[in-house]
Design a protein around this motif. Sequence first.
Motif, PDB file in Angstrom:
ATOM      1  N   TRP A  58       0.845  -1.191   0.000  1.00  0.00           N
ATOM      2  CA  TRP A  58       0.000   0.000   0.000  1.00  0.00           C
ATOM      3  C   TRP A  58       0.885   1.248   0.000  1.00  0.00           C
ATOM      4  O   TRP A  58       1.835   1.350   0.773  1.00  0.00           O
ATOM      5  N   ILE A  59       0.546   2.174  -0.859  1.00  0.00           N
ATOM      6  CA  ILE A  59       1.358   3.365  -1.075  1.00  0.00           C
ATOM      7  C   ILE A  59       0.466   4.602  -0.991  1.00  0.00           C
ATOM      8  O   ILE A  59      -0.648   4.606  -1.518  1.00  0.00           O
ATOM      9  N   THR A  60       0.942   5.644  -0.328  1.00  0.00           N
ATOM     10  CA  THR A  60       0.291   6.948  -0.391  1.00  0.00           C
ATOM     11  C   THR A  60       1.122   7.845  -1.297  1.00  0.00           C
ATOM     12  O   THR A  60       2.316   8.037  -1.067  1.00  0.00           O
ATOM     13  N   VAL A  61       0.497   8.385  -2.329  1.00  0.00           N
ATOM     14  CA  VAL A  61       1.214   9.235  -3.282  1.00  0.00           C
ATOM     15  C   VAL A  61       1.600  10.544  -2.593  1.00  0.00           C
ATOM     16  O   VAL A  61       0.738  11.275  -2.100  1.00  0.00           O
ATOM     17  N   LYS A  62       2.890  10.811  -2.539  1.00  0.00           N
ATOM     18  CA  LYS A  62       3.399  11.995  -1.851  1.00  0.00           C
ATOM     19  C   LYS A  62       2.753  13.271  -2.386  1.00  0.00           C
ATOM     20  O   LYS A  62       2.641  13.465  -3.600  1.00  0.00           O
ATOM     21  N   ASP A  63       2.307  14.120  -1.479  1.00  0.00           N
ATOM     22  CA  ASP A  63       1.670  15.413  -1.775  1.00  0.00           C
ATOM     23  C   ASP A  63       0.255  15.261  -2.329  1.00  0.00           C
ATOM     24  O   ASP A  63      -0.365  16.262  -2.719  1.00  0.00           O
ATOM     25  N   PHE A  64      -0.272  14.026  -2.368  1.00  0.00           N
ATOM     26  CA  PHE A  64      -1.617  13.817  -2.905  1.00  0.00           C
ATOM     27  C   PHE A  64      -2.465  12.970  -1.952  1.00  0.00           C
ATOM     28  O   PHE A  64      -3.393  12.289  -2.382  1.00  0.00           O
ATOM     29  N   ALA A  65      -2.176  13.059  -0.667  1.00  0.00           N
ATOM     30  CA  ALA A  65      -2.875  12.217   0.306  1.00  0.00           C
ATOM     31  C   ALA A  65      -4.352  12.562   0.448  1.00  0.00           C
ATOM     32  O   ALA A  65      -5.129  11.751   0.968  1.00  0.00           O
ATOM     33  N   ASN A  66      -4.749  13.748  -0.008  1.00  0.00           N
ATOM     34  CA  ASN A  66      -6.147  14.152   0.093  1.00  0.00           C
ATOM     35  C   ASN A  66      -6.879  14.055  -1.235  1.00  0.00           C
ATOM     36  O   ASN A  66      -8.003  14.541  -1.368  1.00  0.00           O
ATOM     37  N   ARG A  67      -6.254  13.437  -2.230  1.00  0.00           N
ATOM     38  CA  ARG A  67      -6.867  13.366  -3.553  1.00  0.00           C
ATOM     39  C   ARG A  67      -7.518  12.011  -3.789  1.00  0.00           C
ATOM     40  O   ARG A  67      -7.169  10.999  -3.181  1.00  0.00           O
ATOM     41  N   ASP A  68      -8.464  12.024  -4.708  1.00  0.00           N
ATOM     42  CA  ASP A  68      -9.239  10.837  -5.052  1.00  0.00           C
ATOM     43  C   ASP A  68      -8.831  10.378  -6.453  1.00  0.00           C
ATOM     44  O   ASP A  68      -9.177  11.010  -7.442  1.00  0.00           O
TER      45      ASP A  68
END
Length: 335
Positions: free
Chosen positions: A68-78
């Motif tokens: 599982w990865i969270t895209v850096k600088d886009f944690a609030n995007r869908d």
Amino acid sequence: MHLSKLILFTCFLFYLDIATGQQIKIIAESNENTSIRALSCAGKNVVWATGSNGQIAKTLDGGRHWEWITVKDFANRDFRSIYAINANEAIIAAVGEPAVILKTNDGGKEWKIVWQNNTPGMFLDALFFTNAKHGWVVGDPIHNQQPFLAFTNNGGNNWQIKTDNIPILLKGEAFFAASNSNLFVWKDQFEPWMITGGTASVLYTPVKAYPLPLLQGNATEGANSMDCYKHTCIVVGGNFMHDTIAKGNAVVIETKPHIQLIVPKQLPNGYRSCVKHIKNNTWICCGTSGVDISNDNGMHWKKISSASFHTIAVSQNNNIFLAGNKGRIAQLNLK
């Protein structure tokens, strides 16, 4: 970018309710309250998934282990669209403003913005690639009731906006970003087929528009998903606010010798957000009220589970993956 968490699943978590002969087993769950809206398979064992909270999931071994990865600088995007090129390369698109398309070349460690648009009202709904180089992205109307369309010829590194032969939609007619599947491009053609919902539900081909015999007229109604195989396309949808209504939720489209719209004799058992061809005459569709299967090219559908899913992907060796809320990813075994 950084890896927000690594969750490696070395065993299946549990089985969902199923009909005799089919098994749906959960093979991954995110700790985030993530809604997964897009799955994409590359070959036999590589599967990528994407959804809300900037979350990406990836397996390299057919679903046994997930990263599982969270895209850096886009944690609030869908991110509701994804195309997997291989284990290292994938392309994702974020809905809303600013509309962005990102690409990774290193398995998700770093993501590069390859296209961005700050126009108010931009909303990207789906990606579709015919191969690793050629792909399309579609978005809701922003000017003169015309959809947004752009294409790439170099694997998503650059995008060119399409400006000609764009249909004019009715006010309130748009696309549902439910499962990354309202767009389809035939391998022997260049321009896409598209399906809409809302005020009207229409199949748009490069040559002609075909009104679809589906529930429509309200913002929550209409076509959600389309898939095609040989001379058959199947469209599913309905009303996602009344997801158990089993009417106006599917149509079979025969493309040869000319386009014919056929209402199935037995419809899916409720609203369905995604449909995929598996093999031969077998198709599967899913939605928030369950999963259905057809073994006769969409003319009769049988409910095989009441479990809620948003999207489906089928691998090169016909492994079937489903995904939905809470980062839940499952695999369907057809016996």
